[in-house]
Design an enzyme around this catalytic site. Structure first.
Site, short mmCIF file in Angstrom:
data_model
loop_
_atom_site.label_atom_id
_atom_site.label_comp_id
_atom_site.label_asym_id
_atom_site.label_seq_id
_atom_site.Cartn_x
_atom_site.Cartn_y
_atom_site.Cartn_z
N ASP A 242 -14.57 -23.82 -5.99
CA ASP A 242 -14.51 -22.93 -7.14
C ASP A 242 -13.30 -22.01 -6.92
O ASP A 242 -13.29 -21.22 -5.98
CB ASP A 242 -15.82 -22.14 -7.19
CG ASP A 242 -15.84 -21.10 -8.29
OD1 ASP A 242 -14.80 -20.49 -8.55
OD2 ASP A 242 -16.92 -20.89 -8.88
N ILE A 244 -11.95 -19.95 -9.34
CA ILE A 244 -11.80 -19.16 -10.57
C ILE A 244 -11.13 -17.82 -10.34
O ILE A 244 -10.71 -17.17 -11.29
CB ILE A 244 -13.15 -18.95 -11.30
CG1 ILE A 244 -14.09 -18.04 -10.51
CG2 ILE A 244 -13.83 -20.28 -11.61
CD1 ILE A 244 -15.30 -17.60 -11.32
N LYS A 281 -11.50 -14.78 -15.13
CA LYS A 281 -11.14 -13.77 -14.13
C LYS A 281 -9.64 -13.55 -14.08
O LYS A 281 -9.17 -12.42 -14.13
CB LYS A 281 -11.64 -14.21 -12.75
CG LYS A 281 -13.09 -14.65 -12.72
CD LYS A 281 -14.06 -13.58 -13.20
CE LYS A 281 -15.49 -14.06 -13.07
NZ LYS A 281 -16.47 -13.08 -13.55
#
Lengths: 483, 483
Positions: A242, A244, A281
């Site tokens: 991940d 992000i 984000k």
């Protein structure tokens, strides 16, 4: 709830087991309780200045002005302007789950830029999903059967239990990490997590890592990534990363993506590697629900793309975001300025806390600090941590998130988000933490001093502490004694 | 695919069973094959005038001009305009799974208007989802455990197998309907479907209906809705009504929603009733992915809302759509004009086909006709239908969808979508069908005439037939013999 009723005639629940098993994880979690507490009493500079400041939300609000400026200069980027409405019909109708070609191309280019141009991404491997939330679930559906597990280093993001397990019926098994090495994954912890699963007859289908880490705010080094690739290869399991928070890295060391490590490792089986990205984000656009799966496995790309029917990105948003990210000058400027502002904000918190002797894990990315309040616990247990959390939410009026919510097994760590507020609120939040810490320290001093049958001068009260921040410097032995 | 590889070492698949079981239904379905055929050879009036015309897509392209006009008059409705950009930050950040309050309110008002103002909807029961696709899956997850079933009248929308069954592991069991009563659900067919499930030890959790029906293009009457409510009540099972074509009703009888029937039936248990809506068909905005679950069951509302994390509507789209649907004058004008244009377009097809003796089920809603080509089958079997379909796609160059794709067990019915094209394309599509039918009829005539050792005059060739539409009127005995 009324509808989860036991049917008296048939003697069974009318809803599914899933609807009533709490697998979404929102109940009995201090993480979500903190949000609810904030909702009941939200801070506002003038309307509710004594309300709770939201520090439980990993949101990036620092650079929207740059986007607003871009919008003013590019009215044709939207299908809802005089300049762009000629595209309205084609875009509003567009429902191909491959996504608008220029959207996928622009996202791939942006992903490359976030990774310093050191890797290339193929737009045809970009699969859309409803935010990273949808991306994680989609990968779990593609890779795991019910009961299968993914290994994940703790502490980890609370909602992964929902995303990876609730509807898929997969599981997450912890790889134990400790503060002794700044929560890095060790080979022995990984092996031990794998063996524990084997012993319990649980099939491990992969490892899930988050880089930069939420909640740690740190990035993984190349060596760790290579070790994980090698482990996954050896065990024939998947490695999901991940990423992000990839575009939020603001300090050194620089961000090394899994893709970069993969390119450098010709022996790694690419079909085991999957990356999750998002614009929530990096760009501060969580409302737009732009999640991306980038898989190096053809079958996963094909299957995930079919699943994207359940959470496609609005074509209105694809069109707008595609246009914005295609502007090379804008994305370069944005990423540099975003990193600069995040670095500044991090310094406000980490520095402000250091002045009262509170240490944070040294971070170089993300939208949060991982704050060490172990010295303030009455007892070093989960209950002790929860007690401290209640005081911080209820009295200090800050919604911070306790380590237990992230499955951290060392009590006393808290995540504080710092990019979802303006400068003034940030200053106020830091001031509240410092006042609280200093008050606690004063009490300890009082007890210590009482023990010596002495007393402090009257001027040493809470307000004074707030006004004389150097009174308790990190150099103070009193402070050190508590950390 | 490469990634679905059998792992030689471990002897098991690396991906999930779901990733390779074809449960998405896209393989081996003429419905999707038709789309692929269209993609290979798409009709274009100048660039590819002999290409395939897409009639397999239930899209509504008839009223985008009204929306474009609205956009020009309301630049402040978008967050990507000079006039609206001040809302950008707040909207881009917004990720509450309840949705923007004014969006929910506007959607509720619009749903009321579509239903003639005869029912009220509570905005707090509006749950967002990623299109109707996401809404259906969410309901299946909320109501059914793996293996549980929903009863559904056939013919039904092909992708329901994906939406209701693929990832949820629920099943759909057919309620058999027949052309003898225009495919209406009978009490005995419903009871028989239920009993068959009982005999097979399959737990029935609900009934799924679509009103207006896709693919039939007809609406259900009050009496049928009451019977279904009563059956669901009696058996303690759910009743789900997909009303995504509610705003496309263009003829009489008027649309009676399940909510209207429910309001009129005080004995019905509301907790068993759930409605699915969307803006994809009514407003022609499938790209925007606005699906809605309206459940009368509190626990389902709560659970579905948590699940909406996987497929929330982009906040950019919520904001824009919320503003547009809040404009009462606009929605009134839009719905009236939409109905008028759909009625006109329906007449072009149904009327055009009638002139060559092809009957469609008499429709009053939806974006399609349910066309009866039974008379053109070489044999009344699924294979006969597939053969005819191949000719229609490959030679007539129309991507229509065969009844088998809708699980219809009477061969010879085809769905033709009529609202996803402009007037000129529509005329051409009708002409192609008529020429094809007349050619078939001519062949039959030739055979008949040959049998009498006669021959037709030379002028009776294909072009002439196209130019003399009345030659084969519905009154012709030749035509009647084939239907």
């Amino acid at each position: 709830m009324a509808g989860g009723f036991q049917d008296e005639t048939a003697g069974h629940h009318l809803l599914s087991e899933m609807a009533s098993n709490g697998g979404h994880g929102e109940n009995n979690s201090l993480y979500f309780d903190g949000w609810k507490a904030y909702d009941r009493d939200p801070y506002h500079p003038t309307l509710n200045p004594h309300g709770i400041i939201q520090m439980g939300l990993a949101e990036n609000q620092l650079c929207h002005d740059l986007m607003e400026e871009w919008i003013r200069n590019n009215p044709e980027a939207s299908i809802c302007t005089e300049e762009g409405v000629s595209c309205f019909k084609a875009v509003a109708n567009f429902q191909d789950y491959h996504g608008l070609p220029f959207f996928r191309e622009a996202v791939a280019k942006f992903m490359e830029k976030v990774r310093g141009g050191r890797v290339r991404f193929d737009p045809d491997r970009i699969v859309m999903s409803g935010g990273a939330t949808g991306a994680q679930e989609t990968l779990a559906f593609c890779l795991a059967d019910p009961g299968d597990a993914f290994l994940i280093p703790v502490p980890y993001y609370p909602a992964f239990d929902r995303d990876f397990c609730w509807r898929t019926r997969a599981r997450l098994l912890p790889i134990n990490c400790s503060s002794s090495n700044n929560f890095k994954i060790t080979a022995s912890a990984l092996e031990s997590a794998y063996q524990n699963a084997q012993k319990s007859n649980i099939r491990v289908k992969g490892i899930l890592i988050v880089n930069p880490s939420n909640p740690l705010g740190t990035t993984m080094d190349k060596h760790s990534l290579h070790s994980l690739l090698s482990f996954a290869n050896h065990r024939r399991i998947h490695l999901i990363c991940d990423e992000i928070f990839g575009g939020t890295v603001f300090g050194s060391p620089r961000f090394t993506s899994l893709s970069e490590a993969l390119e450098a490792d010709p022996s790694a089986d690419r079909r085991l590697v999957h990356v999750v990205c998002s614009l929530s984000k990096d760009l501060g656009l969580p409302g737009f629900r732009v999640g991306v799966i980038y898989s190096y496995n053809d079958a996963v790309v094909a299957c995930a793309r079919k699943m994207s029917s359940f959470g496609m990105v609005s074509s209105q948003t694809q069109h707008f975001v595609g246009r914005m990210l295609a502007d090379d000058d804008f994305t370069s400027k944005y990423l540099a300025e975003n990193a600069r502002r995040l670095r500044e904000r991090y310094a406000v918190f980490a520095g402000g806390l250091r002045r009262v002797g509170i240490r944070c894990l040294e971070g170089n990315g993300g939208l949060f600090c991982w704050m060490d309040l172990r010295g303030l616990l009455k007892e070093a247990t989960a209950e002790g941590e929860a007690d401290l959390w209640r005081v911080i939410v209820g009295e200090v009026k800050l919604n911070v998130s306790p380590g237990s919510a992230f499955h951290c097994d060392e009590p006393g760590w808290f995540r504080i988000c710092f990019a979802n507020m303006d400068d003034e609120t940030a200053e106020r939040a830091v001031r509240r933490i410092r006042m609280f810490v200093e008050k606690k320290q004063r009490k300890k001093t009082m007890r210590w001093v009482d023990g010596l049958r002495l007393s402090l001068p009257r001027r040493f009260d809470l307000e004074d502490v707030a006004l004389t921040p150097r009174l308790m410097s990190p150099q103070s032995p009193l402070v050190h004694a508590t950390t």
